[in-house]
Design an enzyme around this catalytic site. Sequence first.
Site, mmCIF file in Angstrom:
data_model
loop_
_atom_site.group_PDB
_atom_site.id
_atom_site.type_symbol
_atom_site.label_atom_id
_atom_site.label_comp_id
_atom_site.label_asym_id
_atom_site.label_seq_id
_atom_site.Cartn_x
_atom_site.Cartn_y
_atom_site.Cartn_z
ATOM 1 N N ASP A 41 45.197 44.595 38.594
ATOM 2 C CA ASP A 41 44.153 44.080 39.733
ATOM 3 C C ASP A 41 44.834 42.846 40.409
ATOM 4 O O ASP A 41 45.469 41.866 39.751
ATOM 5 C CB ASP A 41 43.063 43.114 38.759
ATOM 6 C CG ASP A 41 42.214 44.033 37.766
ATOM 7 O OD1 ASP A 41 42.940 45.015 37.143
ATOM 8 O OD2 ASP A 41 41.200 43.899 37.447
ATOM 9 N N ASN B 59 33.362 45.462 40.050
ATOM 10 C CA ASN B 59 32.157 44.638 40.247
ATOM 11 C C ASN B 59 32.263 43.753 41.362
ATOM 12 O O ASN B 59 31.355 43.277 42.074
ATOM 13 C CB ASN B 59 31.771 44.053 38.900
ATOM 14 C CG ASN B 59 32.875 43.295 38.235
ATOM 15 O OD1 ASN B 59 34.002 43.688 38.286
ATOM 16 N ND2 ASN B 59 32.732 41.735 38.044
ATOM 17 N N HIS B 60 33.580 43.201 41.740
ATOM 18 C CA HIS B 60 33.799 42.072 42.921
ATOM 19 C C HIS B 60 33.765 42.929 44.104
ATOM 20 O O HIS B 60 33.938 42.124 45.210
ATOM 21 C CB HIS B 60 35.038 41.453 42.389
ATOM 22 C CG HIS B 60 34.686 40.415 41.203
ATOM 23 N ND1 HIS B 60 33.747 39.142 41.786
ATOM 24 C CD2 HIS B 60 35.131 40.008 40.231
ATOM 25 C CE1 HIS B 60 33.959 38.644 40.564
ATOM 26 N NE2 HIS B 60 34.512 38.945 39.547
ATOM 27 N N HIS C 164 36.917 50.422 35.320
ATOM 28 C CA HIS C 164 36.740 49.033 35.488
ATOM 29 C C HIS C 164 35.924 48.306 34.518
ATOM 30 O O HIS C 164 34.636 48.916 34.781
ATOM 31 C CB HIS C 164 36.449 48.783 36.763
ATOM 32 C CG HIS C 164 36.681 47.026 37.251
ATOM 33 N ND1 HIS C 164 37.971 46.817 37.424
ATOM 34 C CD2 HIS C 164 35.997 46.311 37.146
ATOM 35 C CE1 HIS C 164 37.716 45.224 37.772
ATOM 36 N NE2 HIS C 164 36.514 45.050 37.630
ATOM 37 N N HIS D 82 39.946 44.964 34.891
ATOM 38 C CA HIS D 82 38.940 43.998 34.909
ATOM 39 C C HIS D 82 39.183 42.821 33.891
ATOM 40 O O HIS D 82 38.706 41.763 34.196
ATOM 41 C CB HIS D 82 37.602 44.765 34.524
ATOM 42 C CG HIS D 82 36.373 43.601 34.416
ATOM 43 N ND1 HIS D 82 35.916 42.957 35.665
ATOM 44 C CD2 HIS D 82 35.673 43.171 33.403
ATOM 45 C CE1 HIS D 82 34.998 42.123 35.347
ATOM 46 N NE2 HIS D 82 34.805 42.179 33.753
ATOM 47 N N HIS E 125 41.975 41.616 33.189
ATOM 48 C CA HIS E 125 43.036 40.866 33.487
ATOM 49 C C HIS E 125 44.159 40.589 32.422
ATOM 50 O O HIS E 125 45.010 39.901 32.837
ATOM 51 C CB HIS E 125 42.605 39.421 34.365
ATOM 52 C CG HIS E 125 41.849 39.749 35.536
ATOM 53 N ND1 HIS E 125 41.661 38.573 36.463
ATOM 54 C CD2 HIS E 125 41.407 40.753 36.117
ATOM 55 C CE1 HIS E 125 40.834 38.968 37.514
ATOM 56 N NE2 HIS E 125 40.813 40.404 37.345
ATOM 57 N N GLU F 198 40.357 44.646 43.633
ATOM 58 C CA GLU F 198 38.957 44.173 43.754
ATOM 59 C C GLU F 198 39.155 42.491 43.815
ATOM 60 O O GLU F 198 38.144 41.790 44.422
ATOM 61 C CB GLU F 198 38.107 44.468 42.669
ATOM 62 C CG GLU F 198 38.570 43.742 41.453
ATOM 63 C CD GLU F 198 37.198 43.416 40.524
ATOM 64 O OE1 GLU F 198 36.048 43.924 40.830
ATOM 65 O OE2 GLU F 198 37.164 43.080 39.670
ATOM 66 N N ASN F 199 40.081 41.813 43.805
ATOM 67 C CA ASN F 199 40.097 40.461 43.537
ATOM 68 C C ASN F 199 41.098 39.949 44.413
ATOM 69 O O ASN F 199 41.746 38.949 44.424
ATOM 70 C CB ASN F 199 40.430 39.839 42.259
ATOM 71 C CG ASN F 199 39.161 40.035 41.194
ATOM 72 O OD1 ASN F 199 39.436 40.591 40.096
ATOM 73 N ND2 ASN F 199 38.113 39.593 41.611
HETATM 74 FE FE LIG Z 1 36.184 43.044 37.723
#
Ligand SMILES: [Fe+2]
Length: 260
Positions: free
Chosen positions: A8, A67-68, A153, A178, A180, A39-40
């Site tokens: 991530d 999800n992000h 994820h 997810h 991290h 995603e982040n």
């Molecule tokens: Fe996530």
Amino acid sequence: MRILFIGDIFGHPGRQLVKETLPLLREEFQPELVLANAENAAAGFGITPPLVEELLDMGIAVLTSGNHIWDKKEIYSYLRDHLDGRLLRPANYPETAPGHGLYVGKTQSDVGYAVINLQGRVFMPSIDCPFRKADALLESIPSDVKIRFVDLHAEATSEKQALSWYLDGRVTAVIGTHTHIPTADERVLPQGTAYQTDVGMTGPYDSIIGMERQSVIQKFLDQLPARFEVAKGEPRLSAVLIEADPATGQAISIRRIQRP
Ligand SMILES: [Fe+2]
């Protein structure tokens, strides 16, 4: 062949670290395929179209998410307009969600590969079943495409382990994202699927999963909405390197990588 999967990519510190470190990792490990979860990438929340292009331009073949992915509104039309695109969202969101969660391509040396992005449902949005979605997607991939990589994820270790055993021998790798935080359980399962519960993030580790600590602690204390800022301290890249047989798609080895 070697697959490098970068965990991530979190905010500007994460992007900067990939920019500086990926050329060195290429030199050291010579991966044929570089993948990353992004995603982040946009200040810890989602990703924007210019950042997708920025990361792809660094030589990352496919970007996965989670999800992000829905945090930045401009990504909806990007996902809708790039249906063959190299930015994936979890495949098991309802069919009406924009975008797609499977990419099938070829490396520069002409090896076919597939990347599947799935999301867990334990302590996460109750989307479609990732197990059954995986079955359906694997069915749809041409049989000569042996290299099959899954970014799962998800929050719960049990769900990640369950899906890895469910897919053992049917995919090259199931790698978790997810949380991290990298886990120390990388292994190749008996039927040749490489697995690690979570690859960890590429971003500031002097933080609470990437964010400045104080506002996160405050939120736990008073339970009120809070504004989180991306932390700056101790940027670290977390990744896995998977060696796989392109003839069978089976993983031979998996190793954790952290830089610096
Ligand atoms: Fe996530």
